[in-house]
Design a protein around this motif. Sequence first.
Motif, PDB file in Angstrom:
ATOM      1  N   ALA A  20      66.735 -41.118 -16.034  1.00 27.39           N
ATOM      2  CA  ALA A  20      65.870 -42.288 -16.151  1.00 27.39           C
ATOM      3  C   ALA A  20      64.848 -42.304 -15.023  1.00 27.39           C
ATOM      4  O   ALA A  20      65.150 -41.940 -13.891  1.00 27.39           O
ATOM      5  CB  ALA A  20      66.692 -43.570 -16.130  1.00 27.39           C
ATOM      6  N   VAL A  21      63.629 -42.723 -15.363  1.00 26.47           N
ATOM      7  CA  VAL A  21      62.586 -42.900 -14.347  1.00 26.47           C
ATOM      8  C   VAL A  21      62.180 -44.356 -14.213  1.00 26.47           C
ATOM      9  O   VAL A  21      61.586 -44.742 -13.209  1.00 26.47           O
ATOM     10  CB  VAL A  21      61.355 -41.996 -14.617  1.00 26.47           C
ATOM     11  N   LEU A  22      62.511 -45.185 -15.202  1.00 21.82           N
ATOM     12  CA  LEU A  22      62.228 -46.620 -15.154  1.00 21.82           C
ATOM     13  C   LEU A  22      63.169 -47.321 -16.117  1.00 21.82           C
ATOM     14  O   LEU A  22      63.358 -46.863 -17.248  1.00 21.82           O
ATOM     15  CB  LEU A  22      60.778 -46.907 -15.543  1.00 21.82           C
ATOM     16  N   ARG A  23      63.743 -48.421 -15.663  1.00 25.72           N
ATOM     17  CA  ARG A  23      64.605 -49.224 -16.532  1.00 25.72           C
ATOM     18  C   ARG A  23      64.310 -50.689 -16.266  1.00 25.72           C
ATOM     19  O   ARG A  23      64.291 -51.124 -15.119  1.00 25.72           O
ATOM     20  CB  ARG A  23      66.076 -48.935 -16.263  1.00 25.72           C
ATOM     21  N   THR A  24      64.026 -51.422 -17.336  1.00 26.34           N
ATOM     22  CA  THR A  24      63.894 -52.874 -17.266  1.00 26.34           C
ATOM     23  C   THR A  24      64.824 -53.451 -18.324  1.00 26.34           C
ATOM     24  O   THR A  24      65.498 -52.696 -19.034  1.00 26.34           O
ATOM     25  CB  THR A  24      62.437 -53.332 -17.525  1.00 26.34           C
ATOM     26  N   ASP A  25      64.837 -54.760 -18.466  1.00 29.66           N
ATOM     27  CA  ASP A  25      65.669 -55.362 -19.507  1.00 29.66           C
ATOM     28  C   ASP A  25      65.240 -54.929 -20.904  1.00 29.66           C
ATOM     29  O   ASP A  25      66.071 -54.813 -21.798  1.00 29.66           O
ATOM     30  CB  ASP A  25      65.618 -56.891 -19.423  1.00 29.66           C
ATOM     31  N   SER A  26      63.947 -54.661 -21.087  1.00 25.57           N
ATOM     32  CA  SER A  26      63.442 -54.394 -22.442  1.00 25.57           C
ATOM     33  C   SER A  26      62.973 -52.964 -22.687  1.00 25.57           C
ATOM     34  O   SER A  26      62.700 -52.599 -23.830  1.00 25.57           O
ATOM     35  CB  SER A  26      62.292 -55.355 -22.753  1.00 25.57           C
ATOM     36  N   VAL A  27      62.882 -52.136 -21.627  1.00 25.43           N
ATOM     37  CA  VAL A  27      62.334 -50.787 -21.772  1.00 25.43           C
ATOM     38  C   VAL A  27      63.126 -49.804 -20.905  1.00 25.43           C
ATOM     39  O   VAL A  27      63.518 -50.133 -19.784  1.00 25.43           O
ATOM     40  CB  VAL A  27      60.841 -50.753 -21.332  1.00 25.43           C
ATOM     41  N   LEU A  28      63.321 -48.603 -21.450  1.00 20.91           N
ATOM     42  CA  LEU A  28      63.901 -47.497 -20.687  1.00 20.91           C
ATOM     43  C   LEU A  28      62.959 -46.310 -20.807  1.00 20.91           C
ATOM     44  O   LEU A  28      62.498 -45.986 -21.911  1.00 20.91           O
ATOM     45  CB  LEU A  28      65.279 -47.120 -21.237  1.00 20.91           C
ATOM     46  N   ALA A  29      62.670 -45.657 -19.690  1.00 19.99           N
ATOM     47  CA  ALA A  29      61.865 -44.435 -19.672  1.00 19.99           C
ATOM     48  C   ALA A  29      62.720 -43.331 -19.066  1.00 19.99           C
ATOM     49  O   ALA A  29      63.315 -43.512 -18.000  1.00 19.99           O
ATOM     50  CB  ALA A  29      60.591 -44.643 -18.863  1.00 19.99           C
ATOM     51  N   PHE A  30      62.785 -42.189 -19.760  1.00 17.82           N
ATOM     52  CA  PHE A  30      63.607 -41.081 -19.299  1.00 17.82           C
ATOM     53  C   PHE A  30      62.957 -39.754 -19.671  1.00 17.82           C
ATOM     54  O   PHE A  30      62.166 -39.675 -20.612  1.00 17.82           O
ATOM     55  CB  PHE A  30      65.035 -41.173 -19.861  1.00 17.82           C
ATOM     56  N   LEU A  31      63.306 -38.721 -18.913  1.00 20.75           N
ATOM     57  CA  LEU A  31      62.719 -37.411 -19.153  1.00 20.75           C
ATOM     58  C   LEU A  31      63.182 -36.840 -20.484  1.00 20.75           C
ATOM     59  O   LEU A  31      64.364 -36.938 -20.844  1.00 20.75           O
ATOM     60  CB  LEU A  31      63.096 -36.443 -18.026  1.00 20.75           C
ATOM     61  N   ASP A  32      62.246 -36.228 -21.213  1.00 23.18           N
ATOM     62  CA  ASP A  32      62.546 -35.538 -22.467  1.00 23.18           C
ATOM     63  C   ASP A  32      63.339 -34.277 -22.131  1.00 23.18           C
ATOM     64  O   ASP A  32      62.983 -33.543 -21.208  1.00 23.18           O
ATOM     65  CB  ASP A  32      61.240 -35.187 -23.180  1.00 23.18           C
TER      66      ASP A  32
END
Length: 141
Positions: A20-32
């Motif tokens: 993961a590079v960013l996590r919020t309550d509504s969004v997660l961003a992670f490396l492919d």
Amino acid sequence: MFDANCIFCKIIQGVIPCQAVLRTDSVLAFLDMNPVHPGHTLVVPTAHHVTLMDLPAALGGDLLDALSRVARGIVAATGAHGINLMQNNHPAAGQVVMHAHFHLIPRFDDDGLTLWPQRPYDSPDAMAAMAARINTAIAAA
């Protein structure tokens, strides 16, 4: 909203690990896991929605904020000269995981990647007719 058969829902729930590079309550961003270039990141809503057309408008601000923040981070971390934002809807458009997601792909000068071929409308009238059809469909929705 959670789909027990969805790989992204399992990643969001922590059942499957990710970088993961960013996590919020509504969004997660992670490396492919299979990046076009290192730094290629997926940005997904934490609630299960299948396509862009299924996303609630209220989620738009959170998604745009995350996309912008992550894009800036990717460019800074990779030294990329540009970035592509891609989003596929339904298998005909290349969607493989049926959970709405956005690809942020770092790009470099002369990296050999090309976009799809484009071609103009047959005439200005054909372009105007298509705009009218889309306007009518939007008004009817």
